[in-house]
Design a protein around this motif. Sequence first.
Motif, PDB file in Angstrom:
ATOM      1  N   ARG A  55       0.853  -1.151  -0.021  1.00  0.00           N
ATOM      2  CA  ARG A  55      -0.012  -0.160  -0.126  1.00  0.00           C
ATOM      3  C   ARG A  55       0.901   1.091  -0.134  1.00  0.00           C
ATOM      4  O   ARG A  55       1.617   1.285   1.026  1.00  0.00           O
ATOM      5  N   VAL A  56       0.669   2.055  -1.188  1.00  0.00           N
ATOM      6  CA  VAL A  56       1.335   3.298  -0.954  1.00  0.00           C
ATOM      7  C   VAL A  56       1.212   4.245   0.199  1.00  0.00           C
ATOM      8  O   VAL A  56       0.108   4.679   0.293  1.00  0.00           O
ATOM      9  N   GLU A  57       2.369   4.327   0.894  1.00  0.00           N
ATOM     10  CA  GLU A  57       2.226   5.531   2.005  1.00  0.00           C
ATOM     11  C   GLU A  57       2.575   6.730   1.741  1.00  0.00           C
ATOM     12  O   GLU A  57       1.917   7.627   2.407  1.00  0.00           O
ATOM     13  N   ALA A  58       3.273   7.008   0.953  1.00  0.00           N
ATOM     14  CA  ALA A  58       3.775   8.523   0.461  1.00  0.00           C
ATOM     15  C   ALA A  58       4.321   8.600  -0.561  1.00  0.00           C
ATOM     16  O   ALA A  58       5.071   7.452  -1.314  1.00  0.00           O
ATOM     17  N   VAL A  59       3.924   9.531  -1.519  1.00  0.00           N
ATOM     18  CA  VAL A  59       4.580   9.866  -2.868  1.00  0.00           C
ATOM     19  C   VAL A  59       5.362  11.121  -2.895  1.00  0.00           C
ATOM     20  O   VAL A  59       4.834  12.243  -2.372  1.00  0.00           O
ATOM     21  N   LEU A  60       6.564  11.063  -3.093  1.00  0.00           N
ATOM     22  CA  LEU A  60       7.446  12.327  -3.103  1.00  0.00           C
ATOM     23  C   LEU A  60       8.139  12.893  -4.470  1.00  0.00           C
ATOM     24  O   LEU A  60       9.089  12.186  -5.046  1.00  0.00           O
ATOM     25  N   PRO A  61       7.357  13.570  -5.227  1.00  0.00           N
ATOM     26  CA  PRO A  61       7.551  14.179  -6.556  1.00  0.00           C
ATOM     27  C   PRO A  61       9.038  14.734  -6.430  1.00  0.00           C
ATOM     28  O   PRO A  61       9.898  14.609  -7.380  1.00  0.00           O
ATOM     29  N   GLY A  62       9.554  15.335  -5.413  1.00  0.00           N
ATOM     30  CA  GLY A  62      10.862  15.709  -5.191  1.00  0.00           C
ATOM     31  C   GLY A  62      12.119  14.902  -5.547  1.00  0.00           C
ATOM     32  O   GLY A  62      13.094  15.423  -6.070  1.00  0.00           O
ATOM     33  N   PHE A  65      11.060   1.255  -0.619  1.00  0.00           N
ATOM     34  CA  PHE A  65      11.463   2.365  -1.403  1.00  0.00           C
ATOM     35  C   PHE A  65      11.294   1.986  -2.636  1.00  0.00           C
ATOM     36  O   PHE A  65      11.780   1.027  -3.193  1.00  0.00           O
ATOM     37  N   LEU A  66      10.339   2.792  -3.418  1.00  0.00           N
ATOM     38  CA  LEU A  66      10.143   2.533  -4.840  1.00  0.00           C
ATOM     39  C   LEU A  66      10.332   3.910  -5.693  1.00  0.00           C
ATOM     40  O   LEU A  66       9.777   4.595  -5.423  1.00  0.00           O
ATOM     41  N   HIS A  67      11.320   3.765  -6.570  1.00  0.00           N
ATOM     42  CA  HIS A  67      11.889   4.762  -7.393  1.00  0.00           C
ATOM     43  C   HIS A  67      10.919   4.763  -8.723  1.00  0.00           C
ATOM     44  O   HIS A  67      10.468   3.832  -9.108  1.00  0.00           O
ATOM     45  N   ALA A  68      10.932   5.836  -9.373  1.00  0.00           N
ATOM     46  CA  ALA A  68      10.151   5.916 -10.642  1.00  0.00           C
ATOM     47  C   ALA A  68      10.688   5.215 -11.598  1.00  0.00           C
ATOM     48  O   ALA A  68       9.774   4.735 -12.449  1.00  0.00           O
ATOM     49  N   SER A  69      12.127   4.795 -11.575  1.00  0.00           N
ATOM     50  CA  SER A  69      12.556   4.079 -12.701  1.00  0.00           C
ATOM     51  C   SER A  69      12.040   2.660 -12.521  1.00  0.00           C
ATOM     52  O   SER A  69      12.210   1.701 -13.408  1.00  0.00           O
ATOM     53  N   GLN A  71      11.386  11.951  -6.790  1.00  0.00           N
ATOM     54  CA  GLN A  71      10.791  10.865  -7.719  1.00  0.00           C
ATOM     55  C   GLN A  71      10.930   9.475  -7.211  1.00  0.00           C
ATOM     56  O   GLN A  71      11.185   8.570  -7.901  1.00  0.00           O
ATOM     57  N   ALA A  72       9.956   9.270  -6.067  1.00  0.00           N
ATOM     58  CA  ALA A  72       9.859   8.040  -5.350  1.00  0.00           C
ATOM     59  C   ALA A  72       8.826   7.903  -4.759  1.00  0.00           C
ATOM     60  O   ALA A  72       8.051   9.051  -4.184  1.00  0.00           O
ATOM     61  N   ALA A  73       8.563   6.731  -3.980  1.00  0.00           N
ATOM     62  CA  ALA A  73       7.422   6.427  -3.445  1.00  0.00           C
ATOM     63  C   ALA A  73       7.498   5.514  -1.983  1.00  0.00           C
ATOM     64  O   ALA A  73       8.832   4.718  -2.346  1.00  0.00           O
ATOM     65  N   PHE A  74       7.108   5.448  -0.924  1.00  0.00           N
ATOM     66  CA  PHE A  74       7.400   4.658   0.071  1.00  0.00           C
ATOM     67  C   PHE A  74       5.880   3.518   0.132  1.00  0.00           C
ATOM     68  O   PHE A  74       4.830   4.202   0.105  1.00  0.00           O
ATOM     69  N   VAL A  75       6.283   2.400   0.183  1.00  0.00           N
ATOM     70  CA  VAL A  75       5.165   1.091   0.019  1.00  0.00           C
ATOM     71  C   VAL A  75       5.181   0.403   1.329  1.00  0.00           C
ATOM     72  O   VAL A  75       6.524  -0.253   1.512  1.00  0.00           O
ATOM     73  N   ASN A  76       4.265   0.379   1.817  1.00  0.00           N
ATOM     74  CA  ASN A  76       3.941  -0.523   3.149  1.00  0.00           C
ATOM     75  C   ASN A  76       3.890  -2.022   2.777  1.00  0.00           C
ATOM     76  O   ASN A  76       2.776  -2.233   2.004  1.00  0.00           O
TER      77      ASN A  76
END
Length: 344
Positions: A45-52, A67-71, A54-59
């Motif tokens: 489940r995506v906990e946060a999306v950080l455009p700065g 840690f999920l990077h845009a790539s 280009q990554a997101a944190f997924v529980n």
Amino acid sequence: MRREILVSAMPRESWVVLLEDEKLVEVMLERPDQDRIIGDIFLGRVEAVLPGIQAAFVNIGTEKAGFLHASDLIYDEDSQEENEKGGRRGRPRARKYPPIQDHIRKGQSLLVQVTKEPIGSKGPRVTAQVSLPGRFLVYMPYSENVGVSRRIEDRVQRAKLRQIAKKILPRDSGGIIIRTVSEEVTEKKLEKEFKRLRQRWTKVLASSESQSAPAAVHREAQLISGVIRDLFSDKFEAVRIDSKAIYNEVLEYVKSVDPELRDRVHLHEGQEPLFDKYGVGEEIQRAFERKVHLKSGGHIVIEPTEALVSIDVNTGRFTGKGKKKDPEKTILLTNLDAAREIAK
């Protein structure tokens, strides 16, 4: 070169050692309490999306979010064409990914796979580009690529394998990579494994649809099973195992996927421990020490950190050979000696 795999399996830990010409080149260890998750697939489940960044944190249910990077997101193959075209004078540009915030949102459920174990205060690295490895090929359900391992160098054989891969791959069913051990494998074997991996993927999807995030939906093979699947081939003279139960498991697996290798699987019996018989016990202990002494007289100091593993090479008491001591040669010899030891 004579290559062998030694497997020592105990209730609380499993060890795998790779030998080349009776010399230790690699050690792998797994303990049940380590909770190894690399290769596992989770419904996160995506906990946060950080455009700065280009990554997101997924529980995914671990102590720290993944840690999920845009790539590592899944994109339509056509959506990146403009970004991958040549720049000025036809030069290829660095790949640029669409903004992550346009593709995922906070609270969204997402299927991800762990590509790097958590370390220190950092959570695991995850990717949405899921892959399922088999012995002869890797199935990538979200890709359209068909590839052949770079270790298969013969151009004719590469072209042949690529054609077989395209033939066994139904339209719009994903992509595959042919692995190194498939160099002499028949089309029938590749097709059989593809169907098995496709069936496994169907089960993964069914499991993800019946659960709520975060949840584990697929576990990767354990250390010993993974090594036999990924490494054991006709390039190894033997696999020697000191556990009757593990020996039987490995033998049955080899019989089913590569029966011509079954005579290379051996059960170690007797009072003398397997690693002692092959003289690797002391080398294994040295491999886990912070300070490792080199044959030349120098030493290396290994310091693992969250960001990297630092290795300091010191000449120590080694000042060169002969009366005319050349500092540059001393440093070169020490570095060559260190490189061999570090590779272990």
